[in-house]
Scaffold this active site. Structure first.
Site, PDB file in Angstrom:
ATOM      1  N   THR A 163       0.510  -4.677 -10.520  1.00 26.12           N
ATOM      2  CA  THR A 163      -0.061  -5.970 -10.910  1.00 26.12           C
ATOM      3  C   THR A 163      -0.840  -6.587  -9.749  1.00 26.12           C
ATOM      4  OG1 THR A 163       2.068  -6.906 -10.289  1.00 26.12           O
ATOM      5  CG2 THR A 163       1.684  -6.625 -12.649  1.00 26.12           C
ATOM      6  N   ASP A 164      -0.613  -6.073  -8.529  1.00 28.91           N
ATOM      7  CA  ASP A 164      -1.154  -6.794  -7.361  1.00 28.91           C
ATOM      8  C   ASP A 164      -2.658  -6.634  -7.192  1.00 28.91           C
ATOM      9  OD1 ASP A 164      -1.007  -4.161  -6.392  1.00 28.91           O
ATOM     10  OD2 ASP A 164      -0.157  -4.736  -4.457  1.00 28.91           O
ATOM     11  N   SER A 214       4.315   9.557  17.934  1.00 28.01           N
ATOM     12  CA  SER A 214       5.355   9.162  16.985  1.00 28.01           C
ATOM     13  C   SER A 214       6.477  10.184  17.013  1.00 28.01           C
ATOM     14  CB  SER A 214       4.782   9.093  15.566  1.00 28.01           C
ATOM     15  OG  SER A 214       5.851   8.995  14.641  1.00 28.01           O
ATOM     16  N   LEU A 245       8.411   3.553  -0.266  1.00 25.88           N
ATOM     17  CA  LEU A 245       9.048   2.410   0.389  1.00 25.88           C
ATOM     18  C   LEU A 245       8.117   1.804   1.448  1.00 25.88           C
ATOM     19  CD1 LEU A 245      12.696   3.813   0.743  1.00 25.88           C
ATOM     20  CD2 LEU A 245      11.791   2.318  -1.037  1.00 25.88           C
ATOM     21  N   SER A 246       6.853   2.188   1.350  1.00 29.15           N
ATOM     22  CA  SER A 246       5.791   1.561   2.143  1.00 29.15           C
ATOM     23  C   SER A 246       5.828   1.836   3.641  1.00 29.15           C
ATOM     24  CB  SER A 246       5.778   0.040   1.922  1.00 29.15           C
ATOM     25  OG  SER A 246       5.448  -0.206   0.611  1.00 29.15           O
ATOM     26  N   SER A 292       3.488   3.359   5.126  1.00 34.55           N
ATOM     27  CA  SER A 292       2.121   3.117   5.614  1.00 34.55           C
ATOM     28  C   SER A 292       1.898   1.636   5.892  1.00 34.55           C
ATOM     29  CB  SER A 292       1.063   3.545   4.596  1.00 34.55           C
ATOM     30  OG  SER A 292       1.378   4.760   4.035  1.00 34.55           O
ATOM     31  N   ASP A 294       2.569  -4.537  -0.451  1.00 34.95           N
ATOM     32  CA  ASP A 294       3.403  -3.842   0.532  1.00 34.95           C
ATOM     33  C   ASP A 294       3.286  -4.480   1.913  1.00 34.95           C
ATOM     34  OD1 ASP A 294       3.608  -2.272  -1.662  1.00 34.95           O
ATOM     35  OD2 ASP A 294       2.520  -0.561  -0.832  1.00 34.95           O
ATOM     36  N   TYR A 315      -4.085   6.922  -8.012  1.00 34.14           N
ATOM     37  CA  TYR A 315      -3.912   5.473  -7.811  1.00 34.14           C
ATOM     38  C   TYR A 315      -5.259   4.758  -7.995  1.00 34.14           C
ATOM     39  CZ  TYR A 315      -2.574   1.044  -5.649  1.00 34.14           C
ATOM     40  OH  TYR A 315      -2.332  -0.292  -5.414  1.00 34.14           O
TER      41      TYR A 315
HETATM   42  C1  GLA Z   1       1.467   0.824  -3.916  1.00 33.87           C
HETATM   43  C2  GLA Z   1       0.367  -0.113  -3.413  1.00 33.87           C
HETATM   44  C3  GLA Z   1       0.665  -1.568  -3.813  1.00 33.87           C
HETATM   45  C4  GLA Z   1       0.965  -1.676  -5.295  1.00 33.87           C
HETATM   46  C5  GLA Z   1       1.989  -0.620  -5.733  1.00 33.87           C
HETATM   47  C6  GLA Z   1       2.200  -0.592  -7.204  1.00 33.87           C
HETATM   48  O1  GLA Z   1       2.674   0.551  -3.273  1.00 33.87           O
HETATM   49  O2  GLA Z   1       0.244  -0.035  -2.022  1.00 33.87           O
HETATM   50  O3  GLA Z   1      -0.403  -2.402  -3.442  1.00 33.87           O
HETATM   51  O4  GLA Z   1      -0.202  -1.581  -6.058  1.00 33.87           O
HETATM   52  O5  GLA Z   1       1.623   0.684  -5.315  1.00 33.87           O
HETATM   53  O6  GLA Z   1       2.778  -1.773  -7.630  1.00 33.87           O
END
Ligand code: GLA
Length: 386
Positions: free
Chosen positions: A34-35, A66, A124-125, A127, A171, A221
């Site tokens: 949704t973002d 790293s 889990l982000s 990046s 994220d 994506y």
């Molecule tokens: C990834 C993207 C986010 C978001 C999600 C899906 O994590 O980095 O910005 O779009 O997918 O909700």
């Protein structure tokens, strides 16, 4: 995570470090895809993340190391020639480049060591944590006056323009702005947000990593994003609407005929209903109604599976199995999809049995291990010590 990251820095670069910072990963409770459609998201920062120690240099050289990519050794670059190389160091480089593009002076190069305990490619982000962390380190090293929200925006900009993934802001925002014990209800349209307490008196967040690695950079994506843009363009033929999530589900039902492409229609339906679910879920949480919250999580998964088509057999199995385990309020895939993790809201007294049951079922079905762990909602990016 390496406890001795400072020692590693001093050993590799033969000099003392100057700053030591941390940025967390995130789990999104609800509000997926949704973002970038002007909608709401409901993520929280978690107690896993990445640390960095760094020190300025007196020339233009940048050096990156790293512990998670030790085989790559020390990667060198120059502040004057920051290009994309396809290495992990593109992430910190992308943020340095972005700061300069936005007019912040970074007069010298620096040496960096990173070390993290976020599983890579698990949704889990990692990046976003790396981007926000680099921004924070630059802020501390060069006294750059940027806010947490700006760190998030620059991280997203770097990912969009240097890395080439058209991600939204969720994220990076969660990593930069997280607060221990709270989820963030963020309106991505205007970057307005509120912290919502998530009590752990009754339930625990359990992550199940399918160990299927996703790759957001894979075109899927960006494809979803383009399909949403096409749906919006079709609606705009007759409607004055700035983003998909500006529509309520009722308005969507009234005007859905304007989107003639069936795939684009499904993508729009997901985004619009997911946005409504996210707002409802935040209300349910406020009212202490975990059953309602969990039901909305389950509906989110179904919509991601059927309308948005970003799930996979492993994630479907994990979510659907969880729905039938005692004490599970809700379970869904979290993050971009195509692999990665599910997030499960589980009654405290049932956490141990849940973990055992889901691991055993996954192993039996796919002959591979799932990595199952409870997370705590933690603070966003911060400096560790001077
Ligand atoms: C990834 C993207 C986010 C978001 C999600 C899906 O994590 O980095 O910005 O779009 O997918 O909700």
């Amino acid at each position: 995570m390496m406890n001795n990251i400072v020692e590693i820095f001093e050993k590799i670069y033969c000099r003392p470090m100057q700053v030591h910072c941390f940025a967390p990963g995130r789990v999104n409770l609800i509000g997926e895809h949704t973002d970038y459609n002007g909608g709401h998201v409901f993520p929280c920062a978690i107690n896993l993340g990445i640390e960095c120690v760094a020190a300025k240099r007196n020339n233009m050289k940048l050096r990156f190391y790293s512990t998670n990519f030790a085989d790559a050794g020390v990667i060198e670059a120059s502040l004057d020639a920051l290009s994309y190389d396809g290495a992990w160091s593109d992430y910190p480089k992308s943020v340095i480049h972005t700061f300069r593009q936005f007019g912040y002076e970074i007069p010298y190069g620096a040496d960096f060591v990173f070390s993290g305990n976020l599983p890579d490619g698990a949704g889990l982000s990692s990046s976003a944590a790396l981007e926000v962390l680099t921004g924070l380190v630059l802020k501390e090293l060069f006294n750059i006056p940027v806010t947490g929200q700006e760190l998030a925006v620059f991280g997203q900009f770097a990912e969009n323009h240097f890395i080439g993934v058209s991600c939204g802001i969720m994220d990076q925002f969660a990593s930069a702005m997280g607060r221990a014990g709270y989820a963030i209800l963020l309106d991505t349209n205007i970057l307005d947000f509120e912290y919502a307490p998530v009590s752990d008196d009754d339930a625990t967040l359990v992550i199940v990593n399918s160990n299927v690695k996703h790759s957001l950079a894979s075109s899927a994506y960006n494809d979803r994003r383009h399909e949403c843009e096409a749906a919006l363009a079709a609606l705009k033929n007759e409607l004055k609407v700035s983003s998909l999530c500006a529509l309520t589900p009722a308005q969507f039902e009234e005007h859905r005929h304007l989107i003639t492409d069936d795939i684009c229609k499904k993508r729009a339906r997901h985004a619009i209903y997911e946005n409504a679910r996210t707002i409802d879920a935040a209300k349910a949480l406020k009212a202490g109604d975990l059953s309602r919250f969990g039901t909305l999580m389950n509906e989110s998964h179904i919509s991601l599976r059927d309308d948005y088509e970003v799930s996979c057999a492993e994630l479907d199995f994990l979510a659907e199995t969880a729905w039938n385990i005692k004490g599970v309020y809700g379970a869904r895939m979290t993050g971009g999809g195509f692999g990665g993790c599910t997030v499960n809201l589980v009654k405290n007294s049932c956490v141990e049995t849940f973990m055992n049951k889901i691991s055993a079922a996954y192993k039996e079905r796919f002959s591979r291990e799932a990595y199952v762990f409870a997370v705590k909602i933690a603070d966003g990016a911060h400096r560790i010590k001077a």
